[in-house]
Design a protein around this motif. Structure first.
Motif, short mmCIF file in Angstrom:
data_model
loop_
_atom_site.label_atom_id
_atom_site.label_comp_id
_atom_site.label_asym_id
_atom_site.label_seq_id
_atom_site.Cartn_x
_atom_site.Cartn_y
_atom_site.Cartn_z
N GLN A 247 0.72 -1.26 0.05
CA GLN A 247 0.10 0.21 0.02
C GLN A 247 0.75 1.33 -0.04
O GLN A 247 0.31 2.33 0.11
CB GLN A 247 -0.93 0.12 1.31
N GLY A 248 2.04 1.22 0.21
CA GLY A 248 2.95 2.37 0.27
C GLY A 248 2.92 2.88 1.62
O GLY A 248 2.00 2.59 2.28
N ILE A 249 3.86 3.91 1.90
CA ILE A 249 3.88 4.39 3.38
C ILE A 249 3.52 5.93 3.10
O ILE A 249 3.44 6.58 3.95
CB ILE A 249 5.36 4.20 4.02
N GLY A 250 3.03 6.13 2.05
CA GLY A 250 2.67 7.69 1.52
C GLY A 250 1.13 7.92 2.08
O GLY A 250 1.01 7.81 3.30
N LEU A 251 0.30 7.81 1.27
CA LEU A 251 -1.16 8.25 1.50
C LEU A 251 -1.86 6.88 1.50
O LEU A 251 -1.88 6.03 0.71
CB LEU A 251 -1.55 8.90 0.27
N ARG A 252 -2.45 6.62 2.57
CA ARG A 252 -3.30 5.33 2.79
C ARG A 252 -4.75 5.79 2.79
O ARG A 252 -5.26 6.22 3.46
CB ARG A 252 -3.15 4.62 3.99
N LEU A 253 -5.24 5.46 1.40
CA LEU A 253 -6.72 5.95 1.14
C LEU A 253 -7.81 4.61 1.48
O LEU A 253 -7.40 3.57 1.25
CB LEU A 253 -6.71 6.51 -0.22
N GLN B 20 0.83 4.46 -7.99
CA GLN B 20 1.55 5.74 -7.58
C GLN B 20 0.97 6.69 -6.95
O GLN B 20 1.21 7.69 -6.36
CB GLN B 20 1.64 6.42 -9.25
N LEU B 21 -0.71 6.39 -7.14
CA LEU B 21 -1.59 7.39 -6.10
C LEU B 21 -1.12 7.54 -4.79
O LEU B 21 -1.37 8.38 -3.95
CB LEU B 21 -2.96 6.99 -6.41
N HIS B 22 -0.55 6.26 -4.32
CA HIS B 22 -0.03 6.35 -2.89
C HIS B 22 1.01 6.95 -2.55
O HIS B 22 1.41 7.22 -1.34
CB HIS B 22 -0.04 4.90 -2.52
N TYR B 23 1.93 7.49 -3.39
CA TYR B 23 3.13 8.29 -3.23
C TYR B 23 3.30 9.56 -3.85
O TYR B 23 4.21 10.34 -3.84
CB TYR B 23 4.33 7.25 -3.11
N GLN B 24 2.38 9.72 -5.03
CA GLN B 24 2.51 10.90 -5.88
C GLN B 24 1.36 11.66 -5.79
O GLN B 24 0.47 10.99 -5.84
CB GLN B 24 3.10 10.46 -7.26
N PRO B 25 1.17 13.14 -6.22
CA PRO B 25 0.07 13.55 -6.39
C PRO B 25 -0.70 13.06 -7.51
O PRO B 25 -0.07 12.82 -8.42
CB PRO B 25 0.38 15.02 -6.54
N VAL B 26 -2.07 13.11 -7.59
CA VAL B 26 -2.69 12.76 -8.64
C VAL B 26 -2.27 13.63 -9.95
O VAL B 26 -1.94 14.95 -9.84
CB VAL B 26 -4.40 12.61 -8.42
N SER C 131 -15.00 12.54 4.87
CA SER C 131 -14.31 13.16 5.84
C SER C 131 -12.91 12.66 5.93
O SER C 131 -11.85 13.45 6.00
CB SER C 131 -14.91 13.08 7.17
N ASN C 132 -12.73 11.30 5.83
CA ASN C 132 -11.30 10.80 5.79
C ASN C 132 -10.38 11.41 4.63
O ASN C 132 -9.34 11.82 4.72
CB ASN C 132 -11.16 9.28 5.78
N PHE C 133 -11.16 11.47 3.30
CA PHE C 133 -10.51 11.80 2.38
C PHE C 133 -10.06 13.16 2.17
O PHE C 133 -8.73 13.76 2.06
CB PHE C 133 -11.48 11.73 1.05
N GLN C 134 -11.03 13.92 2.83
CA GLN C 134 -10.90 15.46 2.70
C GLN C 134 -9.51 15.96 3.78
O GLN C 134 -8.71 16.60 3.61
CB GLN C 134 -11.95 16.17 2.99
N ARG C 135 -9.61 15.31 4.97
CA ARG C 135 -8.75 15.47 6.09
C ARG C 135 -7.13 14.90 5.37
O ARG C 135 -6.23 15.78 5.68
CB ARG C 135 -9.15 14.70 7.26
N LYS C 136 -7.14 13.86 4.83
CA LYS C 136 -5.78 13.39 4.44
C LYS C 136 -5.34 14.32 3.39
O LYS C 136 -4.15 14.59 3.05
CB LYS C 136 -5.92 12.04 3.78
#
Lengths: 263, 263
Positions: free
Chosen positions: A257-263, B179-185, B214-219
């Motif tokens: 899942q990577g250690i970046g963003l966990r969505l 890539q979405l887990h470690y780079q901006p979209v 809510s999770n998404f926006q916070r992250k």
């Protein structure tokens, strides 16, 4: 021996896809140095990564495994493809320190007159780069008869490699450096238990820069895949650092899942 | 036309590297759907990604740019290589829904007797996959004369593609998801200003799963590369959502360094 080489070159030209090669960067960590496995050609000054061609009846990934095993005796290394090297200038005849190398080799091995073989091996090469991370102490490479010797050499001190393969190593390192920002460092490069200083040293070597100790430890311990074990046995019990290991379940999850963003 | 095709197939077989092809997954986002650009062959039912061969005198990356331009008229798409498809079973003759396709094509285009050409095109294919992310509204693809039409089709609703290329699209999507887990979209997929709901929808489409608002926006707002702009003009001023855009400098930095671990 020369006859064997002729037979084996002829076999390659019959059995393999022309113009498409594989090069493997096998990296390990030892004595605070990142090292890669390289081979010295018999009677030559030049060194090479383990590499070769893809058989017509073989998947590319199978070919990478076979090539590493033939050259080094090493099995099951989890080789991963990381880049296609597609410069129009890459061929046995044009690259590296030794232009015209192909002619002199062909001559040397009594193949000077074999135009078909010469044509096959002088084609432009598109190369698929693979890498693997291994624990050096667990590997006992055996040398393919076409080579004189093999060595783990620090990536900082590599000689000029055959076919411009220094570029292949450089790209593999770039790939691994980028991965460090979103994946746990490979446990293949560490002993089962390690101190934070040892871990920091490994990161510094991989990233090619020094890191601030307090920041590094805070960031690492903020990740959730380390387990804190007993203290390391040293002279003074007071200052003895803790030993850490990877929580296998969380480590695998972080790899996925990577250690970046966990969505 | 058939004559033109003969000439062009002959030219390819003379000018290009045999057995090594390129396939390009051009992805865009429109009407809350992720779409990819596919082409319909003249007089055939089958569809294809833009693809082709690498000229002997051309770098692989140059070839990808040229192929996309020839097939679609689109330029400067920042194509990136993402995977080598190296199955031993991939060839014009063996893959996809239409085995024996090559023979029937060769027949159709009056090439049935041209053994040399038939040999060239029936070789096993190793394929280098490239992808690009584009803003659909800014692209006006033009169809290569060998195709009848081109369309942006939702990746969820793709027909069976030529040569098993559905696998190529699938692998490109996996690559982008990771890539979405470690780079901006990619900002190529969004308008200049967007709401958090629009951003969430895009992530959901790319990841193939629904996310908790809510999770998404916070992250997302915990990342530092969004700029909050004015509110979006809607009927009721009260509930109007804010519009966001990317801070270009921080966006570029996040692309380089990852949004995972900053060491």
């Amino acid at each position: 021996m020369e006859n064997n080489l002729q037979v084996s070159l002829y076999k390659i030209s019959q059995e393999c896809l022309p113009g498409l090669s594989i090069e493997c960067v096998i990296l390990g960590y030892e004595n605070q140095q990142l090292k890669t496995l390289v081979f010295k050609f018999k009677g030559e000054l030049s060194w090479s990564l383990p590499g070769g061609f893809i058989k017509k009846e073989e998947d590319v990934e199978e070919a990478a495994d076979r090539i590493v095993e033939e050259r080094t005796g090493l099995k099951s290394l989890y080789l991963k493809q990381f880049h296609v090297f597609g410069s129009k200038n890459k061929s046995y005849d044009q690259m590296g320190k030794y232009p015209g190398q192909l002619d002199s080799w062909m001559e040397k091995f009594g193949l000077g007159e074999n135009q078909e073989l010469k044509d096959w091996f002088s084609k432009r090469l598109v190369t698929i780069g693979f890498y693997a991370l291994v624990e050096i102490s667990e590997q006992r490479p055996e040398v393919d008869p076409i080579f004189e010797s093999c060595e783990w050499i620090s990536v900082e001190e590599l000689p000029d490699l055959f076919l411009g393969q220094n570029e292949t190593v450089k790209k593999a390192l770039e790939h691994i450096r980028i991965q460090l920002h979103y994946q746990p460092v490979s446990q293949a490069l560490l002993p089962k238990k390690f101190t934070m200083s040892e871990l920091q040293k490994l990161y510094e070597i991989l990233l090619g820069k020094t890191l601030v100790r307090s920041n590094f430890q805070r960031k690492m311990l903020g990740l959730d895949f380390f387990i804190r074990n007993e203290k390391k046995k040293t002279g003074s019990a007071n200052k003895a650092p803790f030993l850490y290991s990877f929580d296998q379940e969380k480590y695998q999850e972080a790899l996925q899942q990577g250690i970046g963003l966990r969505l």
